[in-house]
Design a protein around this motif. Structure first.
Motif, PDB file in Angstrom:
ATOM      1  N   LEU A 170      -6.225  11.334  13.110  1.00 11.79           N
ATOM      2  CA  LEU A 170      -5.261  10.722  12.189  1.00 11.79           C
ATOM      3  C   LEU A 170      -5.519   9.229  12.026  1.00 11.79           C
ATOM      4  CD1 LEU A 170      -1.640  12.121  12.704  1.00 11.79           C
ATOM      5  CD2 LEU A 170      -3.151  12.380  10.720  1.00 11.79           C
ATOM      6  N   ASP A 171      -5.813   8.532  13.125  1.00  8.43           N
ATOM      7  CA  ASP A 171      -6.115   7.100  13.044  1.00  8.43           C
ATOM      8  C   ASP A 171      -7.302   6.857  12.111  1.00  8.43           C
ATOM      9  OD1 ASP A 171      -4.069   6.388  14.779  1.00  8.43           O
ATOM     10  OD2 ASP A 171      -5.362   6.417  16.561  1.00  8.43           O
ATOM     11  N   LEU A 172      -8.343   7.671  12.281  1.00 13.37           N
ATOM     12  CA  LEU A 172      -9.530   7.536  11.433  1.00 13.37           C
ATOM     13  C   LEU A 172      -9.194   7.844   9.979  1.00 13.37           C
ATOM     14  CD1 LEU A 172     -12.540   7.127  10.960  1.00 13.37           C
ATOM     15  CD2 LEU A 172     -12.925   9.494  11.712  1.00 13.37           C
ATOM     16  N   ALA A 173      -8.377   8.865   9.757  1.00 10.97           N
ATOM     17  CA  ALA A 173      -8.011   9.242   8.389  1.00 10.97           C
ATOM     18  C   ALA A 173      -7.263   8.117   7.686  1.00 10.97           C
ATOM     19  CB  ALA A 173      -7.173  10.514   8.399  1.00 10.97           C
ATOM     20  N   ILE A 174      -6.347   7.459   8.394  1.00  7.95           N
ATOM     21  CA  ILE A 174      -5.575   6.364   7.796  1.00  7.95           C
ATOM     22  C   ILE A 174      -6.493   5.189   7.460  1.00  7.95           C
ATOM     23  CG2 ILE A 174      -3.775   4.650   8.241  1.00  7.95           C
ATOM     24  CD1 ILE A 174      -2.387   6.867   9.947  1.00  7.95           C
ATOM     25  N   ARG A 175      -7.401   4.844   8.371  1.00  2.85           N
ATOM     26  CA  ARG A 175      -8.355   3.758   8.084  1.00  2.85           C
ATOM     27  C   ARG A 175      -9.233   4.120   6.892  1.00  2.85           C
ATOM     28  NH1 ARG A 175      -9.124   3.940  13.703  1.00  2.85           N
ATOM     29  NH2 ARG A 175     -11.217   4.821  13.443  1.00  2.85           N
ATOM     30  N   ALA A 176      -9.690   5.366   6.862  1.00  3.83           N
ATOM     31  CA  ALA A 176     -10.586   5.797   5.785  1.00  3.83           C
ATOM     32  C   ALA A 176      -9.880   5.830   4.443  1.00  3.83           C
ATOM     33  CB  ALA A 176     -11.155   7.177   6.109  1.00  3.83           C
ATOM     34  N   ALA A 177      -8.598   6.201   4.445  1.00  2.00           N
ATOM     35  CA  ALA A 177      -7.853   6.276   3.191  1.00  2.00           C
ATOM     36  C   ALA A 177      -7.681   4.903   2.566  1.00  2.00           C
ATOM     37  CB  ALA A 177      -6.491   6.921   3.433  1.00  2.00           C
ATOM     38  N   SER A 178      -7.587   3.877   3.403  1.00  2.00           N
ATOM     39  CA  SER A 178      -7.366   2.529   2.881  1.00  2.00           C
ATOM     40  C   SER A 178      -8.667   1.831   2.490  1.00  2.00           C
ATOM     41  CB  SER A 178      -6.616   1.684   3.916  1.00  2.00           C
ATOM     42  OG  SER A 178      -7.373   1.566   5.104  1.00  2.00           O
ATOM     43  N   MET A 206       0.846  -1.199   0.000  1.00  5.31           N
ATOM     44  CA  MET A 206       0.000   0.000   0.000  1.00  5.31           C
ATOM     45  C   MET A 206       0.879   1.246   0.000  1.00  5.31           C
ATOM     46  SD  MET A 206      -2.456   1.392   3.079  1.00  5.31           S
ATOM     47  CE  MET A 206      -2.974   3.096   3.153  1.00  5.31           C
ATOM     48  N   LYS A 207       0.510   2.208  -0.836  1.00  2.00           N
ATOM     49  CA  LYS A 207       1.172   3.506  -0.834  1.00  2.00           C
ATOM     50  C   LYS A 207       0.156   4.552  -0.391  1.00  2.00           C
ATOM     51  CE  LYS A 207       4.016   4.601  -4.193  1.00  2.00           C
ATOM     52  NZ  LYS A 207       4.520   5.012  -5.524  1.00  2.00           N
ATOM     53  N   LEU A 208       0.575   5.486   0.429  1.00  2.00           N
ATOM     54  CA  LEU A 208      -0.290   6.558   0.913  1.00  2.00           C
ATOM     55  C   LEU A 208       0.376   7.893   0.639  1.00  2.00           C
ATOM     56  CD1 LEU A 208      -2.815   7.451   2.601  1.00  2.00           C
ATOM     57  CD2 LEU A 208      -1.338   7.336   4.614  1.00  2.00           C
ATOM     58  N   LEU A 209      -0.369   8.804   0.042  1.00  2.00           N
ATOM     59  CA  LEU A 209       0.136  10.154  -0.225  1.00  2.00           C
ATOM     60  C   LEU A 209      -0.341  11.098   0.873  1.00  2.00           C
ATOM     61  CD1 LEU A 209       1.425  12.390  -1.994  1.00  2.00           C
ATOM     62  CD2 LEU A 209      -0.740  12.487  -3.260  1.00  2.00           C
ATOM     63  N   LEU A 210       0.592  11.766   1.528  1.00  4.81           N
ATOM     64  CA  LEU A 210       0.271  12.803   2.516  1.00  4.81           C
ATOM     65  C   LEU A 210       0.587  14.171   1.919  1.00  4.81           C
ATOM     66  CD1 LEU A 210      -0.289  13.985   5.392  1.00  4.81           C
ATOM     67  CD2 LEU A 210       2.163  13.638   5.844  1.00  4.81           C
ATOM     68  N   ILE A 211      -0.383  15.067   1.971  1.00  8.56           N
ATOM     69  CA  ILE A 211      -0.148  16.474   1.655  1.00  8.56           C
ATOM     70  C   ILE A 211      -0.370  17.240   2.960  1.00  8.56           C
ATOM     71  CG2 ILE A 211      -0.811  18.473   0.269  1.00  8.56           C
ATOM     72  CD1 ILE A 211      -1.905  16.532  -1.826  1.00  8.56           C
ATOM     73  N   HIS A 212       0.714  17.718   3.527  1.00  2.94           N
ATOM     74  CA  HIS A 212       0.617  18.448   4.804  1.00  2.94           C
ATOM     75  C   HIS A 212       0.719  19.942   4.517  1.00  2.94           C
ATOM     76  CE1 HIS A 212       0.906  19.705   8.851  1.00  2.94           C
ATOM     77  NE2 HIS A 212       2.222  19.768   8.933  1.00  2.94           N
ATOM     78  N   THR A 213      -0.386  20.651   4.739  1.00  2.00           N
ATOM     79  CA  THR A 213      -0.428  22.083   4.446  1.00  2.00           C
ATOM     80  C   THR A 213      -0.107  22.938   5.656  1.00  2.00           C
ATOM     81  OG1 THR A 213      -2.792  22.357   4.956  1.00  2.00           O
ATOM     82  CG2 THR A 213      -2.224  21.632   2.719  1.00  2.00           C
ATOM     83  N   ASP A 237       5.870  12.053  11.008  1.00  2.00           N
ATOM     84  CA  ASP A 237       6.281  11.015  11.953  1.00  2.00           C
ATOM     85  C   ASP A 237       5.061  10.322  12.573  1.00  2.00           C
ATOM     86  OD1 ASP A 237       8.881  11.705  11.436  1.00  2.00           O
ATOM     87  OD2 ASP A 237       9.187  12.822  13.308  1.00  2.00           O
ATOM     88  N   ALA A 238       4.040  11.105  12.909  1.00  2.00           N
ATOM     89  CA  ALA A 238       2.843  10.532  13.536  1.00  2.00           C
ATOM     90  C   ALA A 238       2.128   9.567  12.598  1.00  2.00           C
ATOM     91  CB  ALA A 238       1.901  11.648  13.961  1.00  2.00           C
ATOM     92  N   ILE A 239       2.107   9.885  11.309  1.00  2.00           N
ATOM     93  CA  ILE A 239       1.470   8.978  10.347  1.00  2.00           C
ATOM     94  C   ILE A 239       2.343   7.751  10.109  1.00  2.00           C
ATOM     95  CG2 ILE A 239       0.784   8.726   7.928  1.00  2.00           C
ATOM     96  CD1 ILE A 239      -0.359  11.492   7.998  1.00  2.00           C
ATOM     97  N   THR A 240       3.646   7.940   9.987  1.00  2.00           N
ATOM     98  CA  THR A 240       4.555   6.823   9.701  1.00  2.00           C
ATOM     99  C   THR A 240       4.434   5.721  10.743  1.00  2.00           C
ATOM    100  OG1 THR A 240       6.127   8.267   8.555  1.00  2.00           O
ATOM    101  CG2 THR A 240       6.971   6.168   9.394  1.00  2.00           C
ATOM    102  N   VAL A 241       4.381   6.087  12.022  1.00  2.00           N
ATOM    103  CA  VAL A 241       4.303   5.058  13.075  1.00  2.00           C
ATOM    104  C   VAL A 241       2.934   4.379  13.111  1.00  2.00           C
ATOM    105  CG1 VAL A 241       6.033   6.228  14.487  1.00  2.00           C
ATOM    106  CG2 VAL A 241       3.607   6.697  14.900  1.00  2.00           C
ATOM    107  N   ARG A 242       1.958   4.949  12.441  1.00  3.99           N
ATOM    108  CA  ARG A 242       0.616   4.386  12.429  1.00  3.99           C
ATOM    109  C   ARG A 242       0.339   3.525  11.193  1.00  3.99           C
ATOM    110  NH1 ARG A 242       0.233   8.581  15.787  1.00  3.99           N
ATOM    111  NH2 ARG A 242      -1.460   8.536  17.329  1.00  3.99           N
ATOM    112  N   LEU A 243       1.212   3.581  10.213  1.00  7.10           N
ATOM    113  CA  LEU A 243       0.977   2.825   8.986  1.00  7.10           C
ATOM    114  C   LEU A 243       1.163   1.330   9.212  1.00  7.10           C
ATOM    115  CD1 LEU A 243       2.739   4.990   6.238  1.00  7.10           C
ATOM    116  CD2 LEU A 243       0.282   4.758   6.684  1.00  7.10           C
ATOM    117  N   PRO A 244       0.375   0.515   8.525  1.00  9.29           N
ATOM    118  CA  PRO A 244       0.575  -0.937   8.631  1.00  9.29           C
ATOM    119  C   PRO A 244       1.922  -1.340   8.027  1.00  9.29           C
ATOM    120  CG  PRO A 244      -1.072  -0.384   6.945  1.00  9.29           C
ATOM    121  CD  PRO A 244      -0.756   0.875   7.665  1.00  9.29           C
TER     122      PRO A 244
END
Length: 281
Positions: free
Chosen positions: A122-130, A1-8, A30-37
């Motif tokens: 962020l947890d919800l966003a990662i689940r929703a993105a996948s 899985m690849k995830l694109l983050l755009i941090h504004t 960093d917060a997203i990286t440690v949460r990725l599967p």
């Protein structure tokens, strides 16, 4: 899985400094990286400088669209301040209509690391993105909200957003934002016709927030200003000052003069969605 983050930018990526909260580079990534599967890859596009959302506008929406389109098929998380989240939600929803993309907006009322809402959002966003299916959504306060009709209804509480249903989005004629002078204007009792005329003369078009289901003051001078602007080629689009329900032209005689000016009917559009409609159509 690849995830694109755009941090504004925005509160979610801020940290305490001696001068108060300020953006800290790397915090969100960093917060997203440690949460990725395991095995997931994060691709990050970070704005430099990071922006307060009050400064986000058409050029930044174009940058987001450009980045999203450079990564076809990749789910997207956009971290963003809450104050103009509704504008960005409407902008991306309308500009990406028909492109089969999944985009999740995410922000917070408190920064990461302050035992607030940021981590949960962020947890919800990662689940929703996948998850499957196209669309632009906001992950906030335990809910996944369609971003086309966002309303920030509270300035402090964690459950700060609602989403008003919007009409189905067609494929827009223009998929990026061009330089147009647009504004959201509000009819209010006693508004001088000359004041409305003066501001409309500086604009290419405007969203006009009118009363209830579609009424306006029975002021001949004011209505003539609107009619003249429409006749002169300015796009004027009406929406209700009510958060929900939208417009119903003809429901009240008090609106007959207004609808006779040729103003467009924004229906159930939020102010933000109506403004984006003028930009893209």
């Amino acid at each position: 899985m690849k995830l694109l983050l755009i941090h504004t930018g925005g509160t979610i990526g801020m940290a305490e400094t001696p001068d108060g909260l300020a953006p800290r580079k790397g915090l969100v990534e960093d917060a997203i990286t440690v949460r990725l599967p395991d095995g997931a890859e994060l691709v990050a596009d970070v704005f430099d400088p990071l922006l307060d959302s009050a400064d986000v506008g058409p050029s930044h929406w174009n940058r987001m669209l450009e980045t999203i389109r450079r990564h076809p098929g990749t789910p997207v998380i956009i971290t963003h301040g809450t104050d103009t989240m509704a504008f960005t939600g409407a902008a991306l929803s309308q500009a990406l209509a028909g492109e089969n993309r999944r985009v999740i907006l995410c922000g917070s009322m408190l920064p990461l690391g302050q035992k607030g809402d940021a981590e949960g959002n962020l947890d919800l966003a990662i689940r929703a993105a996948s998850a499957q299916g196209p669309g632009v959504f906001l992950a906030f306060a335990g809910k996944l909200l369609p971003a086309a009709g966002l309303v920030k209804h509270h300035s402090h509480e964690g459950d700060a957003f609602r989403s008003q249903p919007q009409a189905a989005l067609g494929v827009p004629q223009r998929r990026t934002f061009i330089d147009r002078k647009l504004a959201i204007l509000t009819l209010s009792p006693g508004l001088p016709a000359a004041s409305l005329k003066a501001i409309l003369e500086t604009l290419d078009g405007a969203v006009l927030r009118i009363f209830g289901a579609g009424t306006a003051m029975n002021d001949g001078q004011l209505l003539k200003v609107i009619a003249d602007a429409v006749a002169g080629g300015k796009r004027l689009r009406a929406i209700s000052q009510c958060e929900a329900g939208g417009l119903e032209p003809g429901a009240y005689a008090a609106g007959a003069g207004l609808w006779g000016t040729g103003i467009e009917n924004g229906g159930t559009e939020t102010p933000e969605a109506a403004l984006i409609h003028l930009w893209l159509n």
